[in-house]
Design a protein around this motif. Structure first.
Motif, short mmCIF file in Angstrom:
data_model
loop_
_atom_site.label_atom_id
_atom_site.label_comp_id
_atom_site.label_asym_id
_atom_site.label_seq_id
_atom_site.Cartn_x
_atom_site.Cartn_y
_atom_site.Cartn_z
N MET A 80 68.16 10.39 -24.81
CA MET A 80 69.41 10.02 -25.48
C MET A 80 69.24 8.73 -26.27
O MET A 80 69.77 8.58 -27.37
CB MET A 80 70.53 9.90 -24.46
N LEU A 81 68.50 7.79 -25.70
CA LEU A 81 68.28 6.53 -26.40
C LEU A 81 67.44 6.72 -27.66
O LEU A 81 67.65 6.03 -28.67
CB LEU A 81 67.58 5.52 -25.47
N ARG A 82 66.50 7.64 -27.61
CA ARG A 82 65.55 7.81 -28.72
C ARG A 82 66.01 8.82 -29.76
O ARG A 82 65.42 8.90 -30.84
CB ARG A 82 64.19 8.24 -28.15
N ALA A 83 67.06 9.58 -29.48
CA ALA A 83 67.55 10.55 -30.46
C ALA A 83 68.27 9.80 -31.59
O ALA A 83 69.25 9.10 -31.34
CB ALA A 83 68.50 11.53 -29.79
N PRO A 84 67.81 9.95 -32.81
CA PRO A 84 68.40 9.17 -33.92
C PRO A 84 69.90 9.43 -34.06
O PRO A 84 70.34 10.56 -34.24
CB PRO A 84 67.64 9.69 -35.14
N GLY A 85 70.67 8.36 -33.97
CA GLY A 85 72.10 8.44 -34.22
C GLY A 85 72.95 9.06 -33.13
O GLY A 85 74.18 9.06 -33.23
N LEU A 86 72.32 9.58 -32.07
CA LEU A 86 73.09 10.31 -31.06
C LEU A 86 74.13 9.42 -30.39
O LEU A 86 75.32 9.76 -30.34
CB LEU A 86 72.15 10.91 -30.00
N LEU A 87 73.69 8.30 -29.86
CA LEU A 87 74.61 7.44 -29.12
C LEU A 87 75.52 6.63 -30.04
O LEU A 87 76.58 6.17 -29.61
CB LEU A 87 73.82 6.51 -28.19
#
Length: 543
Positions: free
Chosen positions: A283-290
């Motif tokens: 979740m931290l590394r997914a671009p723009g997710l959070l």
């Protein structure tokens, strides 16, 4: 049914760790929350329930939930379920799962939850071991006919719980229970082909639940989102018991779906949830997710089942203002909790746990009260007292179970400590902390589910092209580990393919999550001088 000796019960009660009080049973705790919370929302169904079960999601109040529990207890009573009968369950995280558990407890029966991934192979193996009186499931879950799968096991009455019960066949009888009576029979994969049953009482669970509620400081105002199956330590100790103790709102989720998960956090104003380290990292590394997710209500996330990193905890805290608690436990009752209160530094919290039960040590978390632990060198049997030397963690006290169900296996050492099989060492920089080293056993943990290599190996070697087989885990960024089979073929010129082996295993009707996803061929398996396979070496090769 009380499995702990009366002398032990008396000792724990006298020390204040357990209670000799009917108000400490799960049914009494639930009734107390009903009286306090009344029309407040008790449980919320998964948002995608209709796609999975064909019926719309529900959100009963505590009063409404109590009425449903009473009606379903009457149904089970009409099916012959009574005090100390074992009731198997295979249910997704829904309102009905909570209803089924509490209805069994109200009758004085013992809940034996089976993961949704289990199929006929696992059910037919474990049902006779448990001595099931009845089995509660749903008619269908997606495209799986769960009730039919359970019926094929034979000898057990199957009850389909597909929605609210409108009327009971008979009124549930009033029963008297003690918090030292067995309430659950969970299952552990271990390293043997057949999982072992772990019976636990409310007294033992409540001690753990108090600590799991204290770490995130849960109250009745909190909203708990439960994405882990409510079938083991994480589900019961980490979610269900804290819910019973506090009267918080429980939001259910199953199977895991990230958009649904994030949507529930935003819509239900979730304050506390659980997630494996791989998911938190992804979740931290997914671009723009959070950046696009509304996590403003979330205060704390509980994590575990695999090592955490200091980077992960620091990012969630500094970037999002959300603390991560590091849990380590087992169905048998090993309880270690590293939270922001006891271990504020993210790097330390990721790698170390407060040494509950360490010599002369006390901790504010209530679960630590009465816990006694020791580290033992598995080769020499010597007590480990110096930092940096690995030793098996052995545990005694009010969190530990009484012994395996219907088994002659003795899990305790000569001093009465539970032999966890997990290796820790005393932190070199701080002798009040323990660092997790490795699993002494060779479990593969795929997406939070424990997989017994011995079970898969026994099925693989039945294939005519397989001479020897070893099953190990290899790292995966999403699931933590995946399953690899290392095979010595009978004929090197005509080895089996991965497809061949998977088809053979599918024919045995085993759960899909146990299927190997990688095949490595070998001329021989590495062994130590006494003939044991060196699985650590195999794992290193696969890395």
């Amino acid at each position: 049914m009380r499995l702990h000796p009366q002398e032990r019960i008396d000792e724990y009660v006298a020390a204040g760790w357990w209670r000799d009080d009917p108000a400490w049973t799960w049914d009494a705790l639930f009734r107390a929350r009903v009286a306090e919370r009344g029309d407040a929302t008790a449980v919320v169904d998964p948002a995608n329930r209709e796609a999975l079960l064909g019926t719309p999601p529900r959100r009963p109040s505590w009063t409404e939930l109590d009425a449903e529990v009473d009606r379903f207890a009457g149904v089970l009573h009409g099916a012959g379920v009574g005090v100390d009968d074992v009731v198997g369950t295979q249910l997704p995280n829904t309102v009905e799962l909570v209803v089924a558990y509490l209805a069994c407890v109200r009758l004085g029966a013992i809940v034996s939850p089976f993961p949704m991934q289990y199929r006929e192979h696992e059910l037919s193996t474990l049902a006779p071991v448990a001595g099931l009186r009845a089995f509660v499931t749903v008619s269908r879950f997606g495209d799986r006919p769960l009730a039919d799968e359970a019926s094929s096991v034979g000898g057990v009455e199957v009850v389909a719980l597909d929605g609210p019960v409108s009327a009971a066949a008979s009124a549930p009888p009033a029963v008297k229970r003690h918090p030292s009576d067995v309430v659950t029979l969970c299952w552990t994969s271990g390293t043997e082909a057949t999982p072992k049953g772990v019976p636990r009482c409310a007294n033992g669970w409540n001690v753990i639940g108090e600590g799991c509620a204290a770490a995130p400081a849960l109250t009745a105002d909190d909203v708990i989102l439960s994405p882990f199956p409510l079938v083991n330590m994480a589900g019961f100790g980490g979610v269900l018991v804290p819910w019973l103790l506090t009267g918080a709102t429980l939001v259910q989720h199953h199977p895991f779906d990230l958009p649904t998960f994030l949507g529930q956090i935003a819509r239900e104003r979730v304050t506390y949830t659980l997630a494996p380290p791989a998911l938190l990292t992804g979740m931290l590394r997914a671009p723009g997710l959070l950046d696009s997710a509304d996590l403003s209500s979330l205060r704390v996330i509980g994590s575990g089942s695999a090592p955490l990193s200091g980077w992960l905890i620091r990012e969630w805290r500094d970037r999002l203002g959300i603390e991560v608690t590091n849990f380590f436990g087992s169905n048998e009752g090993v309880p270690l909790i590293s939270d922001q209160h006891t271990v504020p530094d993210p790097d330390a919290r990721a790698a170390y746990f407060p040494w509950f039960g360490g010599p002369g040590l006390t901790w504010p978390n209530p679960t630590s009260a009465g816990v006694r632990t020791r580290l033992v060198d598995v080769e020499s049997g010597d007590e480990v007292t110096q930092p940096g030397r690995p030793g098996e963690l052995r545990v005694a006290g009010p969190t530990i179970f009484a012994g395996y169900w219907s088994s002659t296996t003795d899990p305790f050492d000569e001093q009465g400590y539970y032999r966890s099989g997990d290796v820790f060492e005393i932190a070199p920089h701080d002798p009040t902390l323990l660092r997790y080293v490795d699993r002494a056993r060779d479990l593969v943990v795929r997406g939070g589910m424990n997989i017994s290599p011995a079970e898969i190996e026994a099925l693989l070697v039945a294939h005519p092209a397989v001479a020897e087989a070893a099953v190990v885990g290899y790292p995966d960024d999403v699931l933590g580990e995946r399953v690899a089979a290392v095979v010595v073929p009978v004929d090197r010129a005509a080895p089996p393919t991965l497809t061949d082996l998977v088809e053979t295993l599918r024919a045995q009707r085993i759960a899909s999550y146990k299927l190997p996803e990688r095949l490595e061929l070998a001329d021989a398996l590495p062994r130590n001088p006494v003939g044991k396979i060196l699985k650590r070496e195999l794992r290193e090769r696969l890395r």
